[in-house]
Design a protein around this motif. Structure first.
Motif, short mmCIF file in Angstrom:
data_model
loop_
_atom_site.label_atom_id
_atom_site.label_comp_id
_atom_site.label_asym_id
_atom_site.label_seq_id
_atom_site.Cartn_x
_atom_site.Cartn_y
_atom_site.Cartn_z
N VAL A 44 -19.12 153.18 0.72
CA VAL A 44 -19.24 153.27 -0.80
C VAL A 44 -19.96 152.90 -1.78
CG1 VAL A 44 -16.42 152.97 -0.28
CG2 VAL A 44 -17.94 150.85 -0.71
N GLN A 45 -21.39 152.76 -1.13
CA GLN A 45 -22.56 152.26 -2.12
C GLN A 45 -22.75 153.34 -3.22
OE1 GLN A 45 -25.98 151.57 0.14
NE2 GLN A 45 -27.08 150.83 -1.61
N GLN A 46 -22.51 154.65 -2.86
CA GLN A 46 -22.78 155.54 -3.98
C GLN A 46 -21.94 155.49 -5.02
OE1 GLN A 46 -23.41 159.32 -1.79
NE2 GLN A 46 -25.39 158.77 -1.11
N ALA A 47 -20.21 155.34 -4.35
CA ALA A 47 -19.48 155.46 -5.33
C ALA A 47 -19.66 154.24 -6.09
CB ALA A 47 -18.00 155.24 -4.50
N ARG A 48 -19.89 152.91 -5.72
CA ARG A 48 -20.15 151.84 -6.36
C ARG A 48 -21.20 151.96 -7.67
NH1 ARG A 48 -21.28 148.68 -2.53
NH2 ARG A 48 -19.42 148.02 -2.04
N ALA A 49 -22.42 152.77 -7.14
CA ALA A 49 -23.61 153.01 -7.98
C ALA A 49 -23.04 153.72 -9.16
CB ALA A 49 -24.57 153.62 -7.33
N VAL A 50 -22.14 154.75 -8.90
CA VAL A 50 -21.61 155.63 -9.78
C VAL A 50 -20.92 155.03 -10.90
CG1 VAL A 50 -20.37 157.81 -10.24
CG2 VAL A 50 -22.00 157.85 -8.69
N LEU A 51 -20.01 154.18 -10.28
CA LEU A 51 -19.04 153.52 -11.02
C LEU A 51 -19.72 152.30 -11.75
CD1 LEU A 51 -16.09 152.87 -11.59
CD2 LEU A 51 -15.91 151.10 -9.95
N ALA A 52 -20.69 151.72 -11.38
CA ALA A 52 -21.36 150.91 -12.14
C ALA A 52 -22.29 151.71 -13.44
CB ALA A 52 -22.46 149.87 -11.35
N THR A 53 -22.84 152.64 -13.11
CA THR A 53 -23.43 153.41 -14.12
C THR A 53 -22.61 153.77 -15.09
OG1 THR A 53 -25.07 154.27 -12.42
CG2 THR A 53 -24.99 155.45 -14.65
N LEU A 54 -21.48 154.34 -14.85
CA LEU A 54 -20.53 154.48 -15.82
C LEU A 54 -19.84 153.32 -16.58
CD1 LEU A 54 -18.30 157.18 -13.80
CD2 LEU A 54 -20.02 157.75 -15.39
N LEU A 55 -19.71 152.39 -16.03
CA LEU A 55 -19.28 151.04 -16.66
C LEU A 55 -20.21 150.38 -17.47
CD1 LEU A 55 -16.79 149.61 -13.96
CD2 LEU A 55 -16.06 151.04 -16.00
N LEU A 56 -21.44 150.66 -17.44
CA LEU A 56 -22.59 149.98 -17.92
C LEU A 56 -22.50 150.06 -19.61
CD1 LEU A 56 -25.02 148.26 -17.92
CD2 LEU A 56 -26.58 150.25 -17.49
N PRO A 57 -22.11 151.28 -19.93
CA PRO A 57 -22.15 151.20 -21.68
C PRO A 57 -20.95 150.49 -22.11
CG PRO A 57 -22.61 153.40 -20.61
CD PRO A 57 -22.21 152.57 -19.46
N VAL A 58 -19.70 150.66 -21.28
CA VAL A 58 -18.54 149.83 -21.57
C VAL A 58 -18.99 148.40 -21.49
CG1 VAL A 58 -16.25 149.11 -21.17
CG2 VAL A 58 -17.24 151.70 -20.86
N GLU A 59 -19.74 147.82 -20.82
CA GLU A 59 -20.00 146.37 -20.51
C GLU A 59 -20.77 145.81 -21.73
OE1 GLU A 59 -21.77 146.01 -16.69
OE2 GLU A 59 -19.72 146.23 -15.58
N ARG A 60 -22.01 146.66 -21.96
CA ARG A 60 -22.74 146.51 -22.82
C ARG A 60 -22.20 146.41 -24.43
NH1 ARG A 60 -28.43 149.63 -22.00
NH2 ARG A 60 -29.12 148.47 -20.23
N THR A 61 -21.12 147.41 -24.53
CA THR A 61 -20.21 147.44 -25.70
C THR A 61 -19.56 146.24 -25.96
OG1 THR A 61 -20.31 149.80 -25.57
CG2 THR A 61 -18.82 148.71 -27.16
N LEU A 62 -18.82 145.81 -24.98
CA LEU A 62 -18.15 144.49 -24.90
C LEU A 62 -18.81 143.20 -25.04
CD1 LEU A 62 -15.68 145.48 -22.25
CD2 LEU A 62 -15.36 145.56 -24.64
N ALA A 63 -20.32 143.37 -24.55
CA ALA A 63 -21.11 142.10 -24.77
C ALA A 63 -21.48 142.02 -26.10
CB ALA A 63 -22.16 142.25 -23.43
N VAL A 64 -21.65 143.00 -26.97
CA VAL A 64 -22.17 142.92 -28.22
C VAL A 64 -21.76 141.76 -29.01
CG1 VAL A 64 -22.41 144.30 -30.41
CG2 VAL A 64 -23.06 145.10 -28.12
N PRO A 65 -20.22 141.98 -29.09
CA PRO A 65 -19.71 140.52 -30.02
C PRO A 65 -19.96 139.33 -29.64
CG PRO A 65 -17.94 142.43 -29.41
CD PRO A 65 -19.17 142.60 -28.67
N VAL A 66 -19.94 139.13 -28.18
CA VAL A 66 -20.36 137.84 -27.66
C VAL A 66 -21.72 137.39 -27.80
CG1 VAL A 66 -20.53 136.62 -25.28
CG2 VAL A 66 -18.70 138.26 -25.80
N GLY A 67 -22.81 138.43 -27.81
CA GLY A 67 -23.93 138.09 -28.09
C GLY A 67 -24.41 137.53 -29.37
N LEU A 68 -23.60 138.50 -30.38
CA LEU A 68 -23.77 138.38 -31.94
C LEU A 68 -23.02 136.68 -32.20
CD1 LEU A 68 -22.42 141.53 -33.60
CD2 LEU A 68 -24.59 140.50 -33.37
N VAL A 69 -22.11 136.45 -31.60
CA VAL A 69 -21.44 135.11 -31.58
C VAL A 69 -22.54 133.75 -31.07
CG1 VAL A 69 -19.80 133.32 -30.94
CG2 VAL A 69 -19.28 135.75 -31.70
N GLU A 70 -23.08 134.21 -29.96
CA GLU A 70 -24.28 133.27 -29.15
C GLU A 70 -25.32 133.22 -30.10
OE1 GLU A 70 -24.94 134.48 -25.47
OE2 GLU A 70 -22.93 133.64 -24.53
#
Length: 302
Positions: A44-70
Motif C-alpha cells: 500500500v505504499q503507492q496508495a499511501r503516497a497518493v493519499l498523502a499527496t491529496l491530503l497535503l493541501p488540506v493539512e496546509r490549509t488547516l495549519a495556517v490558523p495555527v501558524g498565524l497564532v504561533e
C-alpha cells in the motif's frame, strides 16, 4: 390463503449472519495480513503516497490558523523582549554617559596635575588586532600561535589582551607569526596590583589552569572578589589592565604565606581574536648606564 404459501423466512433486518466473534477474528486476521504484507512487500505504499499527496493541501490549509497564532505569540513576546532590552540599553547608556563625563573630567584634572608637577605625559599603549591560528602542540603548555609577527611590528615580550583582560605575552617571534604564552601556563608570571588595597604582588600560572598570588603574608589584606590589575612596573604591561579576581584564600599555608587562588579575567580556553599591545618600555626613557653614573660620580676618567 393457505398456510403453506406463507414465506416463513425472516426479513433482511432480522437475518443472522456470522457471529460477532467470527467477524472480529476475520477482520483482525485481515488487518494483520495487510500489515505484514505492507511491511514485507510495500503493497500500500503507492496508495499511501497518493493519499498523502491529496491530503497535503488540506493539512496546509488547516495549519495556517495555527501558524498565524504561533507567529502572533512569537511577535508579541519578541516585542516585549525588545522593549525590555531597549530600556536596559537606555539605562546603560545613561550610566556610561555619566561615567564618560567623569572620566573626561578626571583626565583633564590628571593632565593639569602632570603639567603642574612637570611630569611626563601618561603612556598610551598602541595595539593591533590578531587572530589565533592554532594552539601549541605541547600538551603541557598553554601557548597559541597568532597571525602577526615581526613584519607587522610585533615586539618580543609584547602583552596580549582581549576584551576581558590580559591573556599573556609574546614569547617567541617569527617574521609572519608569533607565539603567545598564556597566563595560565606553568612558566608564566606577571606583576600585579590589588585594585582595592593597592598592594603589589606577583601572580604565577600553572595551578589548575588558573593563577596563584604567591608570597603574600598570611595576615595580608586580601579578600575574595578583590580585582587584580597590572601594576605597570615591569615595563611590559600598561597599568590598570584586568588580570584576575581573588577566588579563594588559604591562610593556613606553610611558611607563613597565604595561598591566594585567582580566577583569570580573560577566557583562556576560548581565544580566537585578541589585541597585541606595544610594550610600554618602548615609550619609557632609556635607563641610565651604571658605569657612566659611577664614572660621573668619581669626577670623570683619570
Amino acid at each position: 390463503m393457505a398456510l403453506g404459501t406463507l414465506d416463513r423466512t425472516p426479513p433482511p433486518f432480522f437475518r443472522q449472519g456470522p457471529s460477532a466473534l467470527t467477524k472480529l477474528l476475520l477482520f483482525a486476521a485481515l488487518a494483520l495480513f495487510l500489515m505484514v504484507a505492507d511491511a514485507r512487500f510495500a503493497l500500500v505504499q503507492q496508495a499511501r503516497a497518493v493519499l498523502a499527496t491529496l491530503l497535503l493541501p488540506v493539512e496546509r490549509t488547516l495549519a495556517v490558523p495555527v501558524g498565524l497564532v504561533e507567529e502572533g505569540y512569537v511577535y508579541v513576546q519578541g516585542l516585549k523582549v525588545a522593549r525590555a532590552a531597549e530600556e536596559a540599553a537606555l539605562k546603560r547608556l545613561a550610566t556610561q554617559s555619566l561615567q564618560a563625563a567623569r572620566v573626561q573630567q578626571l583626565e583633564s584634572e590628571n593632565a593639569k596635575l602632570r603639567a603642574l608637577l612637570e611630569l611626563r605625559p601618561s603612556i598610551t599603549a598602541r595595539s593591533q588586532a590578531a587572530e589565533v591560528l592554532w594552539e601549541a602542540s605541547d600538551p603541557y603548555t598553554r601557548k597559541v600561535i597568532i597571525d602577526r609577527g615581526a613584519k607587522q611590528g610585533v615586539a618580543l615580550g609584547a602583552p596580549v589582551v582581549d576584551e576581558h583582560g590580559v591573556l599573556g605575552q609574546v614569547t617567541r617571534l617569527y617574521p609572519l607569526s608569533a607565539e603567545v604564552t598564556l597566563l595560565s601556563d606553568k612558566d608564566a608570571a606577571i606583576p600585579v596590583l590589588n585594585g582595592r588595597t593597592q598592594q603589589r604582588g606577583a601572580a604565577f600560572g600553572g595551578v589548575n589552569n588558573a593563577l596563584e598570588l604567591r608570597f603574600m603574608a598570611a595576615n595580608a589584606d586580601v579578600q575574595p572578589g578583590d580585582p587584580i590589575l597590572t601594576s605597570g612596573l615591569d615595563g611590559v604591561y600598561p597599568p590598570g589592565l584586568a588580570v584576575a579576581t581573588v577566588e579563594r584564600i588559604d591562610r593556613q599555608a606553610e611558611g607563613g604565606f597565604a595561598r591566594v587562588s585567582l580566577k583569570t579575567a580573560a577566557k583562556m580556553d576560548d581565544v580566537h581574536h585578541l589585541l597585541v599591545l606595544e610594550p610600554i618600555s618602548r615609550q619609557l626613557p632609556p635607563r641610565p648606564d651604571p658605569k657612566q653614573d659611577a664614572l660621573a660620580a668619581s669626577g670623570g676618567p683619570r
